[in-house]
Design an enzyme around this catalytic site. Structure first.
Site, PDB file in Angstrom:
ATOM      1  N   ARG A   1      41.853  35.060  39.439  1.00 13.42           N
ATOM      2  CA  ARG A   1      41.041  34.745  38.263  1.00 13.42           C
ATOM      3  C   ARG A   1      41.149  35.790  37.151  1.00 13.42           C
ATOM      4  O   ARG A   1      41.384  35.460  35.981  1.00 13.42           O
ATOM      5  CB  ARG A   1      39.543  34.639  38.657  1.00 13.42           C
ATOM      6  CG  ARG A   1      39.155  33.359  39.300  1.00 13.42           C
ATOM      7  CD  ARG A   1      38.106  33.621  40.371  1.00 13.42           C
ATOM      8  NE  ARG A   1      38.777  34.227  41.504  1.00 13.42           N
ATOM      9  CZ  ARG A   1      39.262  33.529  42.514  1.00 13.42           C
ATOM     10  NH1 ARG A   1      39.040  32.248  42.574  1.00 13.42           N
ATOM     11  NH2 ARG A   1      39.944  34.100  43.489  1.00 13.42           N
ATOM     12  N   THR A   2      40.936  37.057  37.495  1.00 11.13           N
ATOM     13  CA  THR A   2      40.862  38.101  36.471  1.00 11.13           C
ATOM     14  C   THR A   2      42.209  38.282  35.788  1.00 11.13           C
ATOM     15  O   THR A   2      42.290  38.342  34.557  1.00 11.13           O
ATOM     16  CB  THR A   2      40.383  39.423  37.110  1.00 11.13           C
ATOM     17  OG1 THR A   2      39.259  39.140  37.940  1.00 11.13           O
ATOM     18  CG2 THR A   2      39.989  40.433  36.060  1.00 11.13           C
TER      19      THR A   2
ATOM     20  N   LYS B   1      57.733  54.648  44.549  1.00 11.17           N
ATOM     21  CA  LYS B   1      58.610  55.827  44.728  1.00 11.17           C
ATOM     22  C   LYS B   1      57.818  57.123  44.660  1.00 11.17           C
ATOM     23  O   LYS B   1      58.381  58.203  44.598  1.00 11.17           O
ATOM     24  CB  LYS B   1      59.683  55.847  43.632  1.00 11.17           C
ATOM     25  CG  LYS B   1      60.585  54.635  43.614  1.00 11.17           C
ATOM     26  CD  LYS B   1      61.554  54.752  42.438  1.00 11.17           C
ATOM     27  CE  LYS B   1      62.310  53.463  42.196  1.00 11.17           C
ATOM     28  NZ  LYS B   1      62.962  53.461  40.879  1.00 11.17           N
TER      29      LYS B   1
ATOM     30  N   ARG C   1      43.182  47.055  37.084  1.00  9.08           N
ATOM     31  CA  ARG C   1      42.427  46.889  38.341  1.00  9.08           C
ATOM     32  C   ARG C   1      42.992  47.870  39.343  1.00  9.08           C
ATOM     33  O   ARG C   1      44.221  48.006  39.474  1.00  9.08           O
ATOM     34  CB  ARG C   1      42.565  45.465  38.876  1.00  9.08           C
ATOM     35  CG  ARG C   1      42.029  45.331  40.301  1.00  9.08           C
ATOM     36  CD  ARG C   1      41.932  43.920  40.772  1.00  9.08           C
ATOM     37  NE  ARG C   1      40.818  43.231  40.127  1.00  9.08           N
ATOM     38  CZ  ARG C   1      40.362  42.034  40.496  1.00  9.08           C
ATOM     39  NH1 ARG C   1      40.926  41.411  41.516  1.00  9.08           N
ATOM     40  NH2 ARG C   1      39.358  41.469  39.869  1.00  9.08           N
TER      41      ARG C   1
ATOM     42  N   HIS D   1      32.861  45.913  37.816  1.00  8.97           N
ATOM     43  CA  HIS D   1      33.734  44.799  37.404  1.00  8.97           C
ATOM     44  C   HIS D   1      33.024  44.185  36.187  1.00  8.97           C
ATOM     45  O   HIS D   1      32.430  43.119  36.266  1.00  8.97           O
ATOM     46  CB  HIS D   1      33.871  43.808  38.560  1.00  8.97           C
ATOM     47  CG  HIS D   1      34.942  42.771  38.387  1.00  8.97           C
ATOM     48  ND1 HIS D   1      35.619  42.566  37.200  1.00  8.97           N
ATOM     49  CD2 HIS D   1      35.451  41.861  39.268  1.00  8.97           C
ATOM     50  CE1 HIS D   1      36.499  41.585  37.373  1.00  8.97           C
ATOM     51  NE2 HIS D   1      36.413  41.135  38.609  1.00  8.97           N
TER      52      HIS D   1
HETATM   53  N1   CP Z   1      36.297  37.294  40.722  1.00  6.59           N
HETATM   54  C1   CP Z   1      37.456  37.971  40.753  1.00  6.59           C
HETATM   55  O1   CP Z   1      37.574  39.120  40.328  1.00  6.59           O
HETATM   56  O2   CP Z   1      38.493  37.235  41.277  1.00  6.59           O
HETATM   57  P1   CP Z   1      40.006  37.759  41.425  1.00  6.59           P
HETATM   58  O3   CP Z   1      39.993  38.870  42.446  1.00  6.59           O
HETATM   59  O4   CP Z   1      40.802  36.538  41.885  1.00  6.59           O
HETATM   60  O5   CP Z   1      40.453  38.264  40.083  1.00  6.59           O
END
Ligand code: CP
Length: 310
Positions: A54-55, A82, A104, A132
């Site tokens: 999603r993100t 590496k 992320r 998040h």
């Molecule tokens: N909700 C969420 O962060 O989903 P993903 O890990 O698929 O990005």
């Protein structure tokens, strides 16, 4: 703000401004032509050191719809393998003059550290169990659209709170907007010191869900349990999995949320997750694109102001 690193840095009125702008992008995303030039000429690099559907997809779509040049770094195929460090990787990409870095990372605090080393805007797409922020903002927009307001609601966040950056960002955001927050889950999955955030804690779903407006379910984050207590899925579903019976304790018009990815039959009944009369899980995904467009639009305006002065 220069970056979007966490909800903890945002004031309530800034959250409202971002959600209002995101509403415009909801309309744009539903139009036949989904393009606006808010990020035209800018370069966005997405660096995902942890899996995402999603993100990652919504940040990519958001950037492309706003006219940015978007590059997705395949981190598994990068020189990290590496032995290159996170900071050296970031500095290397920084030398290519990106404007927006979306990051992320599995370690809490890694995105903050990286933001100190680069001279572009950094957006936290989830760091360890820390924050998040765009998830909490998309959840807030979904709640505001479903309930007509984002204050004085009773909201239950259920399940693996201890390992969840989604829970942490939501607790901070919903608290700033003066909602009543209940955390429901086994004591082993409740973070220590969490009561300082002004939340109520329950280990029984029937009690905790009584008369709430919003039920937010969380996934068991086994990848962050590093050898600690992992509950049996059958037992967990029996006690904490959301089904229509447990949901009957909430208000009759309570909405059901889940950030995804969800494990059907572990934290939520699959039929309930698909019930469009109760579940807003697909709306959450839709709001994700709009909120990320709004976040990048606002940061790009600030970036232009900072660079204009320099
Ligand atoms: N909700 C969420 O962060 O989903 P993903 O890990 O698929 O990005």
């Amino acid at each position: 703000h220069r970056h979007l690193l966490g909800i903890e840095h945002l004031r309530p009125e800034e959250i409202v401004t971002l959600l209002d702008l995101a509403e415009d992008y909801v309309a744009l995303n539903r139009a036949p032509d989904k393009h606006k030039d808010a990020l035209a000429g800018l370069t966005q690099i997405n660096m995902f050191f942890e899996n995402s559907t999603r993100t990652q997809a919504s940040f990519e779509l958001a950037g492309k719809r706003l006219g940015a040049d978007v590059m997705n770094m395949a981190m598994q195929a990068s020189s990290i393998a590496k032995g290159e460090t996170l900071i050296d990787t970031a500095m290397t990409l920084n030398a290519m003059h990106p404007d927006l870095l979306v990051v992320r990372h599995p370690h809490s605090g890694a995105v903050d550290l990286l933001a100190q080393k680069v001279n572009c805007a950094v957006l936290n797409a989830g760091d360890g169990r820390h924050e998040h922020p765009t998830q909490a903002l998309l959840d807030a927009l979904t709640i505001r659209r479903a309930k007509g307001r984002l204050h004085r609601l009773s909201i239950a966040i259920c399940g693996d709170i201890a390992h969840s950056r989604v829970a942490r960002s939501n607790i901070i955001l919903l608290g700033k907007m003066e909602n009543r927050i209940r955390l429901i889950g086994p004591p082993t999955l409740m973070p220590s010191g969490i009561s300082e955030f002004g939340v109520e804690i329950y280990d029984d779903m029937a009690e905790g869900l009584k008369d709430v407006d919003v039920v937010m379910m969380l996934r068991l984050q086994k990848e962050r349990m590093d050898g600690g207590f992992i509950p049996s899925e059958r037992e967990y579903y029996h006690r904490f999995g959301l089904d229509t019976d447990k949901l009957s304790h909430a208000k009759p018009d309570a909405i059901v949320m889940h950030p995804g990815p969800m494990n059907r039959g572990v934290e939520i009944d699959g039929t309930l997750a698909d019930d469009i009369n109760r579940s807003v899980i697909q709306e959450q995904v839709e709001m994700g694109v709009a909120v990320r467009m709004a976040a990048m639009d606002l940061l790009a305006r600030n970036l232009a102001a900072v660079r204009g002065v320099a």
